[in-house]
Each structure stands twice: as structure tokens, then as C-alpha cells.
Design an enzyme around this catalytic site. Structure first.
Site, PDB file in Angstrom:
ATOM      1  CE1 TYR A  57      47.195  39.160  40.110  1.00 23.38           C
ATOM      2  CE2 TYR A  57      46.154  40.904  38.853  1.00 23.38           C
ATOM      3  CZ  TYR A  57      46.449  40.318  40.064  1.00 23.38           C
ATOM      4  OH  TYR A  57      45.992  40.887  41.232  1.00 23.38           O
ATOM      5  CG  HIS A 124      50.889  41.898  43.947  1.00 21.97           C
ATOM      6  ND1 HIS A 124      50.833  41.262  42.729  1.00 21.97           N
ATOM      7  CD2 HIS A 124      49.713  41.629  44.551  1.00 21.97           C
ATOM      8  CE1 HIS A 124      49.679  40.637  42.610  1.00 21.97           C
ATOM      9  NE2 HIS A 124      48.974  40.842  43.689  1.00 21.97           N
ATOM     10  N   PRO A 204      35.639  41.372  46.181  1.00 20.82           N
ATOM     11  CG  PRO A 204      34.581  42.992  44.870  1.00 20.82           C
ATOM     12  CD  PRO A 204      35.844  42.182  44.968  1.00 20.82           C
ATOM     13  CG  LEU A 205      31.075  39.892  44.033  1.00 23.29           C
ATOM     14  CD1 LEU A 205      30.829  39.729  42.538  1.00 23.29           C
ATOM     15  CD2 LEU A 205      29.764  40.093  44.766  1.00 23.29           C
ATOM     16  N   GLY A 206      33.875  37.616  47.428  1.00 16.70           N
ATOM     17  CA  GLY A 206      34.386  36.379  48.015  1.00 16.70           C
ATOM     18  C   GLY A 206      34.832  35.391  46.957  1.00 16.70           C
ATOM     19  NE  ARG A 207      40.653  34.537  46.525  1.00 16.31           N
ATOM     20  CZ  ARG A 207      40.903  35.297  47.596  1.00 16.31           C
ATOM     21  NH1 ARG A 207      39.968  35.411  48.529  1.00 16.31           N
ATOM     22  NH2 ARG A 207      42.038  35.922  47.749  1.00 16.31           N
ATOM     23  CG  PHE A 209      31.537  30.932  48.384  1.00 14.12           C
ATOM     24  CD1 PHE A 209      31.991  29.630  48.208  1.00 14.12           C
ATOM     25  CD2 PHE A 209      30.508  31.144  49.298  1.00 14.12           C
ATOM     26  CE1 PHE A 209      31.439  28.577  48.921  1.00 14.12           C
ATOM     27  CE2 PHE A 209      29.951  30.099  50.019  1.00 14.12           C
ATOM     28  CZ  PHE A 209      30.417  28.805  49.823  1.00 14.12           C
TER      29      PHE A 209
END
Length: 328
Positions: A57, A124, A204-207, A209
Site C-alpha cells: 500500500y 497477501h 465489506p461495503l463493496g469498496r 458502492f
């Protein structure tokens, strides 16, 4: 909210929700170190203990940022980082899992984080050219040397998890898991539960979306990687927004946001599940943590799943190249 409950990843005790830190350094447009550090400090003050980063990252920037943020607060943090991508951002993808690289990557992460040990050290992505026994064997040596406390895998397949766990206990599997990414449920999650491996869902939030904030990619920075994700693409995006609209209706009936409802659904997958929603803003951190208090009945869960059936999600979670590195 200051009392975040505890869950366990193997024998490792962590907050029931962690904080994914990738977006603080790359992937989602412009970054702001001061804002990110303030959010990290706020997370610790609110009771979040699990901070998730990786050497990839920001080509090391994220680990350095986390290191600065936790200086003087090390005893309050469970530091999780990942190794395996041997390239820097913008270079052709190269995954390495050979023993020499495992040792090299660990030393570099310790240096950037400014600590003497890593609490949870993940591979990873699985290196298809190196037996998992060699990779995990080298990781186990780091445990014996006191440089690492617990081991993890990311986006590993069921048989790889079994083979890895036979070499050394695996505390956690980190994989994408949300209402629109459920492919690990059939085989991988049951194997994890059989072996006592915790599951750490990323995205968990769909990136983002599933929060409903991205009705148009025009809202995304030019450098935002989501512009290249199939589910954000024209045609797919509109179909997926229809699912978010259904979640909005269910969320409104409970007095929460669509994102909180989607995150609460993940939290309800089991006591061995610790999602790591990512954000660099305190506002969204607090909104995500509030999802821990959302109670969902069996009827609620059924209604949520009916609103977002896997077969109706448009587009794959990665492009063709990205998919070659998952479930290894």
C-alpha cells in the site's frame, strides 16, 4: 461509542471491527496524512484495536504512516500487515512466497512500522510457484524468532488453507466478503471454521458502492482504482445501483444507512468474523462502528439477502488479471 466488543481470530483477541488502512495511501484518489492520522487516533480512542495495512500500500508509505500514528500507543494496537507483492505500484504484478523473500519482507515491514514485532503477518497473495509449505514454514520461523505473533493468509483457497495450517496454525484468512462478494461461503468459510481460522472480510461495503455514494464514477478521482472495477462500469453500475436502492429501503425502515445495514450483515456472519471497512475520514469511521449496534433478526437477514442475491450482482469483483490472484 467507546466499547467495541472483542472477537477472536484463532487465539488472537481483536476488536469486533477493524480498520482497513489502504485508502490512506493509495487506491482511492488524493490522500491526506494528517487526516489519516487523526482518524487512526480516533479509531483507537473508540476502541478499535485491529489496524490492517500491507507493504504494497503506497509502496511502503502506509506502513510508515501507521508506524507514526501508533508511536506511543503500541500497547493498544493489534498490527496486521501483509507481504507477497514484490513489485512497487505501477509495475507489473509479481507475487513472491519464497522463504528468503518472506524474511526480507518481514524485516522491511518491521523497520517501516517502527516496531519489534508484527501481531498478525499475512501472505497477501499465494505464490503459485512456491509450495505453501515453504512460505508458511518461513513465516513460522519468524514466530519462533519473536518477530511475528500470529500468521494469516489472504485470498487463499480451501486446500491451501488446509496445507498451510498443517505447517503452523493460521489465525486468520483475509478475503473479500460482502453482500456482493460471497464466493467464499460454499467451501472456504467451512474449512476455516473446521480449523479454527478466523475470517477478516475486506471491502465489506463493496469498496463503498453499497453505501450508495457512487451513483456515478464521475465522483471518483481520475486515479481511483474503482474506475477500472467491473462492478463500477457502465451497464453493471446501473444494475448494481438497483440493488442498493432495495437496501436503502430496508435500511430506512430500521433507521440506519444502507452502508450500515450491509456492514451489519457482514458482522452477523459469525463471532469469528472481523470485517475491516476502510476509510480515512472520522465521519465514516464512526458511521461504520455504529453498525456494530444494529441488530438483525433472521427475518431481517433473509430480507437483506433477498434484496442482493448473488446471481443478480453485475460484473466480477476484479478484472480478469486480478482474478488470477485470488483463491490460490
Amino acid at each position: 461509542m467507546t466499547d467495541v466488543p472483542t472477537r477472536h481470530l484463532g487465539e488472537l483477541a481483536v476488536s469486533a471491527q477493524g480498520l482497513g488502512c489502504m485508502g490512506m495511501s493509495h487506491g482511492y484518489g488524493a490522500t491526506d496524512d494528517a487526516e489519516s492520522v487523526a482518524t487512526l487516533h480516533r479509531a483507537l480512542d473508540l476502541g478499535v484495536t485491529l489496524l490492517d495495512t500491507a507493504d504494497f500500500y503506497g509502496s511502503g508509505h502506509n506502513e510508515e504512516l501507521i508506524g507514526r500514528a501508533v508511536a506511543g500507543r503500541r500497547d493498544r494496537v493489534v498490527l496486521a500487515t501483509k507481504f507477497g507483492f514484490a513489485n512497487r505500484l505501477g509495475e507489473p504484478t509479481l507475487v513472491r512466497g519464497d522463504a528468503a523473500y518472506v524474511r526480507q519482507a518481514c524485516e522491511a515491514s518491521l523497520r517501516r512500522l517502527g516496531v519489534d514485532h508484527i501481531d498478525l503477518f499475512y501472505q497477501h497473495r499465494v505464490d503459485p510457484q512456491v509450495p505453501i509449505e515453504e512460505t508458511v514454514g518461513a513465516m513460522a520461523e519468524l514466530v519462533r524468532a519473536g518477530k511475528v505473533r500470529h500468521l494469516g493468509l489472504s485470498e487463499a483457497g480451501a486446500q491451501t488453507i488446509r496445507r498451510a495450517h498443517a505447517v503452523h496454525p493460521i489465525a486468520a484468512l483475509q478475503s473479500e466478503w460482502s453482500l456482493w462478494s460471497r464466493d467464499l461461503e460454499a467451501e472456504i468459510v467451512p474449512v476455516c471454521r473446521e480449523l479454527g481460522v478466523g475470517v477478516v472480510p475486506y471491502a465489506p461495503l463493496g469498496r463503498g458502492f453499497l453505501t450508495g455514494r457512487y451513483g456515478s464514477v464521475e465522483k471518483l478521482a481520475e486515479s481511483d482504482v474503482r474506475r477500472g472495477h467491473p462492478r463500477f462500469a457502465d451497464g453493471n453500475r446501473e444494475r448494481n445501483l438497483a440493488i442498493v436502492a432495495k437496501l436503502d429501503e430496508l435500511a430506512a425502515a430500521k433507521g440506519v444507512t444502507a452502508g450500515q445495514l450491509a456492514l451489519a450483515w457482514v458482522q452477523h456472519r459469525g463471532e469469528d468474523v472481523v470485517p475491516i471497512p476502510g476509510t480515512r475520514r472520522q465521519r465514516y469511521l464512526e458511521e461504520n462502528l455504529a453498525a456494530l449496534a444494529v441488530e438483525l433478526s433472521p427475518e431481517d437477514l433473509a430480507a437483506i439477502e433477498a434484496a442482493a442475491p448473488p446471481g443478480e450482482i453485475a460484473g466480477t469483483r476484479y478484472d480478469a488479471t486480478g482474478l488470477t490472484f485470488v483463491n490460490g
